[in-house]
Design an enzyme around this catalytic site. Structure first.
Site, PDB file in Angstrom:
ATOM      1  N   SER A  47       0.899  -1.091   0.016  1.00  0.00           N
ATOM      2  CA  SER A  47      -0.169   0.023   0.021  1.00  0.00           C
ATOM      3  C   SER A  47       0.841   1.325  -0.185  1.00  0.00           C
ATOM      4  O   SER A  47       2.029   1.306   0.455  1.00  0.00           O
ATOM      5  CB  SER A  47      -1.049   0.178   1.322  1.00  0.00           C
ATOM      6  OG  SER A  47      -1.560  -1.031   1.218  1.00  0.00           O
TER       7      SER A  47
HETATM    8  N1  SAH Z   1      -0.495  -5.198   3.990  1.00  0.00           N
HETATM    9  C1  SAH Z   1       0.368  -5.642   3.009  1.00  0.00           C
HETATM   10  C2  SAH Z   1      -0.451  -5.122   1.323  1.00  0.00           C
HETATM   11  C3  SAH Z   1      -1.296  -6.348   1.113  1.00  0.00           C
HETATM   12  S1  SAH Z   1      -2.074  -6.196  -0.552  1.00  0.00           S
HETATM   13  C4  SAH Z   1       2.013  -5.001   2.617  1.00  0.00           C
HETATM   14  O1  SAH Z   1       2.142  -4.024   3.758  1.00  0.00           O
HETATM   15  O2  SAH Z   1       2.652  -5.086   1.965  1.00  0.00           O
HETATM   16  C5  SAH Z   1      -3.234  -7.433  -0.041  1.00  0.00           C
HETATM   17  C6  SAH Z   1      -3.015  -8.762   0.116  1.00  0.00           C
HETATM   18  O3  SAH Z   1      -4.066  -9.509   0.555  1.00  0.00           O
HETATM   19  C7  SAH Z   1      -2.223  -9.434  -1.195  1.00  0.00           C
HETATM   20  O4  SAH Z   1      -0.855  -9.968  -0.538  1.00  0.00           O
HETATM   21  C8  SAH Z   1      -3.062 -10.589  -1.230  1.00  0.00           C
HETATM   22  O5  SAH Z   1      -2.704 -11.756  -1.619  1.00  0.00           O
HETATM   23  C9  SAH Z   1      -3.749 -11.053   0.318  1.00  0.00           C
HETATM   24  N2  SAH Z   1      -5.012 -11.749   0.362  1.00  0.00           N
HETATM   25  C10 SAH Z   1      -6.067 -11.460  -0.610  1.00  0.00           C
HETATM   26  N3  SAH Z   1      -7.215 -12.226  -0.267  1.00  0.00           N
HETATM   27  C11 SAH Z   1      -6.919 -12.797   1.139  1.00  0.00           C
HETATM   28  C12 SAH Z   1      -7.357 -13.658   1.984  1.00  0.00           C
HETATM   29  N4  SAH Z   1      -8.654 -14.228   1.802  1.00  0.00           N
HETATM   30  N5  SAH Z   1      -6.956 -13.921   2.994  1.00  0.00           N
HETATM   31  C13 SAH Z   1      -5.650 -13.505   3.407  1.00  0.00           C
HETATM   32  N6  SAH Z   1      -4.984 -12.703   2.464  1.00  0.00           N
HETATM   33  C14 SAH Z   1      -5.513 -12.390   1.383  1.00  0.00           C
END
Ligand code: SAH
Length: 195
Positions: A47
């Protein structure tokens, strides 16, 4: 950050001192200190720092808190939370991202953060209740399991809604167990994948 309303000095200090470049792949490392999201592979993005700061401020983690993050991605948001809370548990659906985030966090010495591969819709029942839950992928609606895993007085910060019309929501579980919710602003996150 300050100019956009982030005031909490602890959060500003932690954001300034966390090496974001070490959480992104080499091909985008030169852009790590720009205020924008960056691709981290496997269809995920880290993000924008302003959004990380805003969500952290809304969550208001404290040194005695146990926090759950859904959507570990690179591990960056977890690293920020780990410096402000007692313990952080973070769930990532992609096995590759879960593995690499765990490795990055271990190498950088963030010892109070536990990563696991799994479906964030289920939360982490064995470690509940949580004082704070932060989701960084957007479910179409509020996941009941996450509400159930909030401690009384706990707070959930999550982007909620379908792609194109998500709102950043703050949901609080009051002492008597009732739920209060408010919308903060429109946001654009990757959808939370169904398991
Ligand atoms: N917080 C992260 C950004 C994450 S982007 C950072 O600091 O880098 C959103 C993430 O959510 C992605 O990595 C994606 O794979 C994950 N995601 C999507 N659906 C999900 C689910 N049902 N359970 C856990 N993770 C999930």
């Amino acid at each position: 950050m300050e100019s956009r309303g982030i005031r909490n000095p602890d959060i500003l200090r932690v954001i300034r001192s966390t090496p974001r470049h070490l959480f992104v792949p080499p091909n985008v490392r030169s852009k790590a200190y720009q205020d924008r999201p960056l691709p981290i592979g496997y269809g995920a993005t880290i993000s924008q720092p302003y959004i990380v700061a805003l969500m952290t401020e809304l969550l208001a983690p404290a040194k005695k808190h146990r926090v759950l993050e859904v959507g570990t991605g690179s591990g960056y948001q977890a690293a920020i939370l780990g410096q402000l809370a007692a313990e952080v548990y973070t769930v990532e659906i992609s096995p590759e991202l879960a593995r690499s985030a765990a490795e990055t966090l271990r190498e950088l010495g963030y010892a109070n953060i536990t990563v696991r591969q799994g479906d964030g819709y289920q939360g982490w029942p064995e470690r509940a209740p949580f004082d704070g839950i932060l989701a960084t992928a957007a479910p179409p609606e509020l996941p009941e399991a996450l509400i159930a895993q909030l401690a009384q007085g706990g707070r959930l910060v999550a982007p909620i809604g379908p792609m194109g019309s998500q709102e950043l929501m703050v949901i609080e579980k009051e002492a008597e167990g009732s739920i209060r919710r408010r919308s903060v602003c429109a946001v654009s996150f990757l959808p939370m994948k169904p398991a």
